[in-house]
Scaffold this active site. Structure first.
Site: not given
Length: 375
Positions: A229, A233
């Protein structure tokens, strides 16, 4: 002066973020009605989840309340990406698709939507951190004649203005040298409690279980602990800096997983949590070693622009570092630039949660309305 017109909105996903978005959308619509001279009305014409959909065949506004009951009562299966495109493309006015899902299939259809003139707003990271070809195709489709606009502020920091700030730095001619920060609300909460500034902290397994019980992790905590995750980003920000980073994976740059190698064979999150206490010794040793140096452990993502190097992993951070002093599930992102010199531009705040993520989505909706000269 632009004339009054109707903007047609389709929404995919009615989970936590979707529900919060609908609440904020309804509030915005009511406030827009009270303007002395409103320039538009917003008409919700499509609501879809994985099992069903509700659409307004003649593009009249669907009710904003009791959405789940309408979806539960619907016998209509979800539309394909081709049918979504056809329905919104033939709306009587400009159309906006709000994708509150994490669907890779929907993300891969963004170029199709954009070429059809459909504007896209989304927190879905997969479209912008997947293949570099998809990233290029999205931009090419948006820039084509009649192409739709797209915004994805919430794909990086929920409601924090991280992407918009980076774009402003670039567009105004500043030179971004480095970006560094804590990009995961889940891992921020975990390490703020496991390795607190004042010392102490519970066992790693206990803190992971606490984070899950409080709703900070995905249903399977490994989806947070594998680091992907955060990698997605960081990849998005690097691409905005024109770094041609491939798929956000260990093959592209170092991504440190917090899942012990012995637990990689676990077939479920429940099995992982059950066996995790047997592997508390190593993270405890890392915490004690950091404490002996006057430091704490934090999970950090960074981009060094000059070398085009990205890294995602556990770092020992001095107690004076702003990263060390984070509270709760806060995120923090520091932009080191030529203009800002030795003191970086810092953005800090809640980096997770349905309400703040929906706020970022709603903010992007307003940006599209501004581009359409509708507010």
């Amino acid at each position: 002066m632009s004339s009054f017109r109707t903007i047609y909105i389709g929404v995919l996903g009615v989970g936590g973020v979707g529900k919060a978005f609908f609440a904020q959308l309804a509030d915005f619509i009511e406030r827009n009605k009270t303007l002395p001279v409103p320039k538009c009305s917003l008409s919700l014409v499509l609501i879809q989840r994985t099992s069903s959909c509700v659409l307004s065949e003649y593009y009249t506004t669907l009710p904003h309340h009791y959405l789940e009951s309408h979806l539960d009562a619907s016998q209509d299966p979800p539309l394909s990406v081709e049918d979504i495109t056809k329905f919104l493309r033939t709306a009587p006015g400009p159309a906006i698709l709000v994708d509150n899902t994490s669907s890779e299939i929907i993300a891969e259809a963004y170029p199709l939507f954009l070429r059809a003139g459909i504007n896209i707003i989304t927190p879905n990271k997969k479209a912008f951190s997947g293949s570099y070809q998809l990233w290029q195709d999205i931009h090419t489709a948006s820039q084509s004649i009649g192409g739709g606009h797209f915004y994805h502020e919430s794909s990086v920091g929920a409601g924090l203005p991280i992407i918009s700030t980076l774009k402003d730095l670039i567009r105004t001619g500043d030179e971004v040298l480095k970006i560094e920060g804590v990009f995961s609300g889940t891992l921020s909460f975990l390490f703020n409690n496991f390795s607190p500034v004042k010392g102490g902290g519970g066992s790693f397994s206990a803190e992971v279980q606490k984070a899950k019980d409080l709703g900070y992790t995905e249903p399977d905590p490994r989806d947070d602990l594998n680091g992907l995750d955060v990698a997605r980003k960081v990849t998005i920000l690097a691409r905005l800096l024109s770094l041609p980073i491939g798929t956000s994976s260990p093959e592209s740059f170092p991504i440190e997983s917090l899942i012990a190698s012995e637990l990689l064979s676990c077939t479920s999150g429940a099995e992982y949590l059950e066996k995790l206490p047997q592997h508390d010794a190593e993270p405890t040793q890392l915490r004690e070693s950091a404490a002996a140096e006057g430091k704490v452990l934090r999970y950090v993502g960074s981009i060094d622009v000059a070398s085009a190097k990205l890294s995602v992993g556990l770092q020992r951070v001095s107690l004076e570092d702003p990263i060390a002093g984070l509270k709760g599930s806060d995120n923090i992102v520091s932009f080191y630039t030529r203009r800002y010199g030795d003191t970086p531009l810092v953005i800090q705040g809640a980096g997770a949660g349905a309400a703040v993520t929906a706020m970022g989505v709603m903010s992007d909706l307003i940006k599209v309305l501004e581009r359409l000269d509708a507010i």
